[in-house]
Design a protein around this motif. Structure first.
Motif, PDB file in Angstrom:
ATOM      1  N   VAL A 352       0.827  -1.208   0.000  1.00  0.00           N
ATOM      2  CA  VAL A 352       0.000   0.000   0.000  1.00  0.00           C
ATOM      3  C   VAL A 352       0.864   1.263   0.000  1.00  0.00           C
ATOM      4  O   VAL A 352       0.486   2.282  -0.595  1.00  0.00           O
ATOM      5  N   GLY A 353       2.030   1.203   0.624  1.00  0.00           N
ATOM      6  CA  GLY A 353       2.920   2.361   0.609  1.00  0.00           C
ATOM      7  C   GLY A 353       3.391   2.682  -0.797  1.00  0.00           C
ATOM      8  O   GLY A 353       3.427   3.846  -1.208  1.00  0.00           O
ATOM      9  N   PHE A 354       3.756   1.655  -1.544  1.00  0.00           N
ATOM     10  CA  PHE A 354       4.188   1.839  -2.938  1.00  0.00           C
ATOM     11  C   PHE A 354       3.037   2.411  -3.773  1.00  0.00           C
ATOM     12  O   PHE A 354       3.229   3.317  -4.587  1.00  0.00           O
ATOM     13  N   GLN A 355       1.839   1.878  -3.565  1.00  0.00           N
ATOM     14  CA  GLN A 355       0.682   2.335  -4.341  1.00  0.00           C
ATOM     15  C   GLN A 355       0.345   3.792  -4.025  1.00  0.00           C
ATOM     16  O   GLN A 355       0.082   4.590  -4.932  1.00  0.00           O
ATOM     17  N   LEU A 356       0.329   4.135  -2.730  1.00  0.00           N
ATOM     18  CA  LEU A 356       0.077   5.526  -2.353  1.00  0.00           C
ATOM     19  C   LEU A 356       1.142   6.458  -2.928  1.00  0.00           C
ATOM     20  O   LEU A 356       0.837   7.570  -3.370  1.00  0.00           O
ATOM     21  N   SER A 357       2.376   5.979  -2.937  1.00  0.00           N
ATOM     22  CA  SER A 357       3.470   6.787  -3.456  1.00  0.00           C
ATOM     23  C   SER A 357       3.231   7.161  -4.913  1.00  0.00           C
ATOM     24  O   SER A 357       3.300   8.331  -5.303  1.00  0.00           O
ATOM     25  N   TYR A 358       2.945   6.161  -5.723  1.00  0.00           N
ATOM     26  CA  TYR A 358       2.806   6.430  -7.150  1.00  0.00           C
ATOM     27  C   TYR A 358       1.536   7.204  -7.472  1.00  0.00           C
ATOM     28  O   TYR A 358       1.558   8.118  -8.310  1.00  0.00           O
ATOM     29  N   ALA A 393      -5.228  17.467  -5.219  1.00  0.00           N
ATOM     30  CA  ALA A 393      -4.890  16.564  -6.320  1.00  0.00           C
ATOM     31  C   ALA A 393      -4.454  15.199  -5.808  1.00  0.00           C
ATOM     32  O   ALA A 393      -4.867  14.151  -6.338  1.00  0.00           O
ATOM     33  N   ALA A 394      -3.625  15.193  -4.759  1.00  0.00           N
ATOM     34  CA  ALA A 394      -3.178  13.925  -4.178  1.00  0.00           C
ATOM     35  C   ALA A 394      -4.347  13.172  -3.555  1.00  0.00           C
ATOM     36  O   ALA A 394      -4.438  11.940  -3.647  1.00  0.00           O
ATOM     37  N   LEU A 395      -5.271  13.893  -2.931  1.00  0.00           N
ATOM     38  CA  LEU A 395      -6.435  13.272  -2.287  1.00  0.00           C
ATOM     39  C   LEU A 395      -7.348  12.620  -3.316  1.00  0.00           C
ATOM     40  O   LEU A 395      -7.820  11.487  -3.118  1.00  0.00           O
ATOM     41  N   ILE A 396      -7.603  13.296  -4.428  1.00  0.00           N
ATOM     42  CA  ILE A 396      -8.447  12.734  -5.491  1.00  0.00           C
ATOM     43  C   ILE A 396      -7.820  11.459  -6.054  1.00  0.00           C
ATOM     44  O   ILE A 396      -8.522  10.483  -6.361  1.00  0.00           O
ATOM     45  N   LEU A 401      -8.074   4.123  -3.505  1.00  0.00           N
ATOM     46  CA  LEU A 401      -7.138   3.132  -2.974  1.00  0.00           C
ATOM     47  C   LEU A 401      -7.273   3.016  -1.464  1.00  0.00           C
ATOM     48  O   LEU A 401      -7.243   1.914  -0.906  1.00  0.00           O
ATOM     49  N   ILE A 402      -7.429   4.141  -0.786  1.00  0.00           N
ATOM     50  CA  ILE A 402      -7.590   4.126   0.671  1.00  0.00           C
ATOM     51  C   ILE A 402      -8.859   3.368   1.062  1.00  0.00           C
ATOM     52  O   ILE A 402      -8.867   2.589   2.015  1.00  0.00           O
ATOM     53  N   LEU A 403      -9.942   3.571   0.297  1.00  0.00           N
ATOM     54  CA  LEU A 403     -11.184   2.838   0.563  1.00  0.00           C
ATOM     55  C   LEU A 403     -10.988   1.342   0.337  1.00  0.00           C
ATOM     56  O   LEU A 403     -11.490   0.509   1.105  1.00  0.00           O
ATOM     57  N   TYR A 404     -10.273   0.995  -0.699  1.00  0.00           N
ATOM     58  CA  TYR A 404     -10.045  -0.417  -1.023  1.00  0.00           C
ATOM     59  C   TYR A 404      -9.158  -1.098   0.025  1.00  0.00           C
ATOM     60  O   TYR A 404      -9.419  -2.222   0.446  1.00  0.00           O
ATOM     61  N   GLN A 405      -8.111  -0.399   0.451  1.00  0.00           N
ATOM     62  CA  GLN A 405      -7.138  -1.005   1.361  1.00  0.00           C
ATOM     63  C   GLN A 405      -7.580  -0.961   2.817  1.00  0.00           C
ATOM     64  O   GLN A 405      -7.407  -1.932   3.553  1.00  0.00           O
ATOM     65  N   PHE A 406      -8.149   0.179   3.256  1.00  0.00           N
ATOM     66  CA  PHE A 406      -8.461   0.361   4.670  1.00  0.00           C
ATOM     67  C   PHE A 406      -9.929   0.102   4.998  1.00  0.00           C
ATOM     68  O   PHE A 406     -10.293  -0.054   6.155  1.00  0.00           O
ATOM     69  N   ALA A 485     -12.121   0.619 -12.227  1.00  0.00           N
ATOM     70  CA  ALA A 485     -12.954   1.438 -13.114  1.00  0.00           C
ATOM     71  C   ALA A 485     -12.736   2.925 -12.845  1.00  0.00           C
ATOM     72  O   ALA A 485     -12.680   3.740 -13.780  1.00  0.00           O
ATOM     73  N   TYR A 486     -12.611   3.287 -11.579  1.00  0.00           N
ATOM     74  CA  TYR A 486     -12.366   4.694 -11.220  1.00  0.00           C
ATOM     75  C   TYR A 486     -11.071   5.192 -11.846  1.00  0.00           C
ATOM     76  O   TYR A 486     -11.029   6.280 -12.448  1.00  0.00           O
ATOM     77  N   TYR A 487     -10.007   4.393 -11.720  1.00  0.00           N
ATOM     78  CA  TYR A 487      -8.715   4.848 -12.221  1.00  0.00           C
ATOM     79  C   TYR A 487      -8.652   4.837 -13.746  1.00  0.00           C
ATOM     80  O   TYR A 487      -7.960   5.667 -14.352  1.00  0.00           O
ATOM     81  N   ILE A 488      -9.356   3.919 -14.377  1.00  0.00           N
ATOM     82  CA  ILE A 488      -9.427   3.945 -15.841  1.00  0.00           C
ATOM     83  C   ILE A 488     -10.145   5.212 -16.304  1.00  0.00           C
ATOM     84  O   ILE A 488      -9.705   5.895 -17.243  1.00  0.00           O
ATOM     85  N   LEU A 489     -11.255   5.544 -15.626  1.00  0.00           N
ATOM     86  CA  LEU A 489     -11.981   6.778 -15.956  1.00  0.00           C
ATOM     87  C   LEU A 489     -11.102   8.000 -15.685  1.00  0.00           C
ATOM     88  O   LEU A 489     -11.082   8.950 -16.488  1.00  0.00           O
ATOM     89  N   MET A 490     -10.362   7.978 -14.573  1.00  0.00           N
ATOM     90  CA  MET A 490      -9.501   9.097 -14.239  1.00  0.00           C
ATOM     91  C   MET A 490      -8.420   9.283 -15.306  1.00  0.00           C
ATOM     92  O   MET A 490      -8.113  10.421 -15.716  1.00  0.00           O
TER      93      MET A 490
END
Length: 504
Positions: A352-358, A393-396, A401-406, A485-490
């Protein structure tokens, strides 16, 4: 398509993207090494199909994508150790006694136990006389033991227990998170005997000693919960943070603040670069000064894998601000991701740290230009507008991912993040400065510690107050397809809007 055929850089970008897609596919659908055999068959079929494609462009495109995806899948597959007597995984299911060295400081785990990773040196005996032991055994075992006596990194231990496979100890993603750390065997309720101390390799031993000193200095600078909070923000250490405060951070959607990742680092370096330019420093000078500070940060916080990855993300954000070219930074982002994933393919889907980073880096690089008009009315004093813009921007980019992981949706997360995140750069900058000075000159470090205490106290008070609101949060874990789906749309929105901006 013609541009793709002529451009080597675009071909390279496509190859990197295909490699990452291959790792993702393997992460989701991998079912053992035997599953890799059909891929070779598919590859040969694909090669034959290519011969019938008339267009050289489509033929080349197909070959690049196929090679990249197959390389990604292959890298994921070979990251699993072979089932031989030279690896500790071979002894899973047996009652064994092995000798190894604790690789890092133990962490608190479930059921009031301590968890530590033991790098195995050899297996002394097992409860099956038919098993032929190897003279040298490698691999890492996750050992769960009572909190006391506490173990230390560098302790050489003789451990006796029933070795469990990670798939038996934790299902699905939980097992993969252990694999991500190189763990393929688990030991619970073990009998442990200490054989020696300080047995880490010279480099690792020095880093571990330094990390221990850093922890001691942070504890000496601040009382709890501020010491634990600063440790969590700077290098992911949560040992001193109370369970109540951790719950408060979860309820307010701020759990990511205490996970060492590029999320915090990218926001910090962005804010510092904005303030540096705002005070009159040339952008190029700010770039090199902040790059040097990032290197110091990585060294002073222990240079663990997660800290190094966070430092890389921070450097990429600085590089993006310096280069100012979208296509160039896209190539750098893809290349850096491919290199980090090449070293450890399991971080892409299970860290999750790597994912949040990118994702936070992507949000800052591509989201900020698209959100500028929305934040036109925010005052620019002391760079407040740009810091708030970067935070949004970082929050959007990271919320799904935060919802999925936490698995927790905070109704007040947007407010909490906008209230807290702008103060993270100040907290990290002055906290880190106090930490460095604590090794050099104590009177001056006290000044910086007092300044760092102000945002730390503010963060604790805001989080505690917001978490007490009855409607603050509720459990909500989105499924992987929803997040995808969210990230593909984003990505589609960013692509379309970026093209419009470039056309102006």
């Amino acid at each position: 398509m013609a541009n793709l055929y002529a451009s080597r850089s675009k071909k390279f970008m496509l190859l990197n993207a295909a490699f990452l897609i291959g790792v993702i596919l393997a992460s989701l659908f991998y079912a053992g090494r035997s599953a890799f055999i059909p891929l070779y068959i598919c590859a040969w079929i694909g090669a034959i199909v290519c011969l019938f494609l008339r267009s050289r462009v489509y033929r080349m495109l197909f070959i690049i994508v196929a090679i990249g995806i197959l390389a990604g899948i292959a890298r994921f597959v070979i990251s699993e150790p072979t089932q031989t007597a030279e690896h500790i995984k071979f002894y899973n299911g047996l009652f064994a006694t092995f000798v190894g060295v604790v690789g890092e400081e133990p962490k608190a785990s479930f059921n009031q136990k301590q968890k530590f990773l033991v790098e195995v040196e050899h297996v002394e005996r097992v409860n099956d006389a038919h098993v032929q032991l190897s003279d040298s055994v490698i691999g890492t075992v996750a050992v769960y033991a009572p909190q006391f006596p506490a173990r230390k990194a560098g302790d050489e231990l003789e451990v006796t227990c029933a070795l469990q496979d990670t798939s038996e100890f934790g299902k699905g993603a939980q097992a993969e998170k252990l694999h991500k750390d190189g763990v393929w065997a688990v030991c619970d309720d073990a009998r442990i005997r200490v054989l020696a101390e300080n047995r880490l390799a010279r480099g690792a031993g020095l880093l571990n000693t330094f990390r221990t000193q850093v922890d001691a200095h942070v504890q000496g600078l601040f009382n709890e919960p501020y010491a634990g909070l600063l440790g969590g923000i700077l290098y992911g250490a949560r040992a001193g943070v109370s369970a109540q405060l951790l719950t408060d951070f979860q309820r307010t959607g701020l759990s990511h603040v205490m996970a060492i990742s590029g999320y915090n680092i990218t926001i910090m370096v962005t804010a510092l670069s904005i303030l540096a330019v705002y005070t009159g420093m040339r952008r190029q000078h700010a770039f090199w000064i902040l790059t040097g500070m990032l290197i110091l940060f990585v060294i002073f916080t222990g240079a663990s894998a997660s800290v190094v990855r966070a430092g890389v993300m921070g450097f990429l954000v600085l590089l993006a601000r310096q280069m100012g070219r979208g296509s160039a930074i896209t190539r750098v982002l893809l290349l850096s991701a491919s290199i980090l994933v090449l070293f450890n393919p399991r971080v892409l889907m299970f860290d999750v740290g790597f994912q949040l980073s990118y994702l936070s880096t992507v949000g800052l690089v591509y989201g900020v230009p698209l959100l500028e008009k929305i934040f036109d009315r925010v005052p620019e004093m002391f760079g407040l507008k740009e810091i708030t813009l970067c935070t949004a921007a970082a929050l959007i980019a990271t919320t799904p991912l935060i919802l999925y992981q936490f698995g927790r949706f905070s109704l007040i997360a947007p407010v909490a993040n906008l209230l807290v995140l702008p103060f993270i750069p100040m907290t990290m900058a002055f906290g880190f400065a106090a930490l460095i000075l604590s090794f050099i000159w104590t009177p001056l470090c006290a000044v910086f510690a007092w300044i760092a205490w102000v945002p730390l106290a503010y963060i604790v008070q805001v989080v505690s107050a917001l978490s007490r609101l009855e409607f603050s949060s509720f459990s909500l874990r989105i499924a992987l397809p929803v997040m995808a789906a969210y990230y593909i749309l984003m990505m589609y929105v960013v692509y379309v809007q970026t093209k419009k901006l470039n056309a102006l």
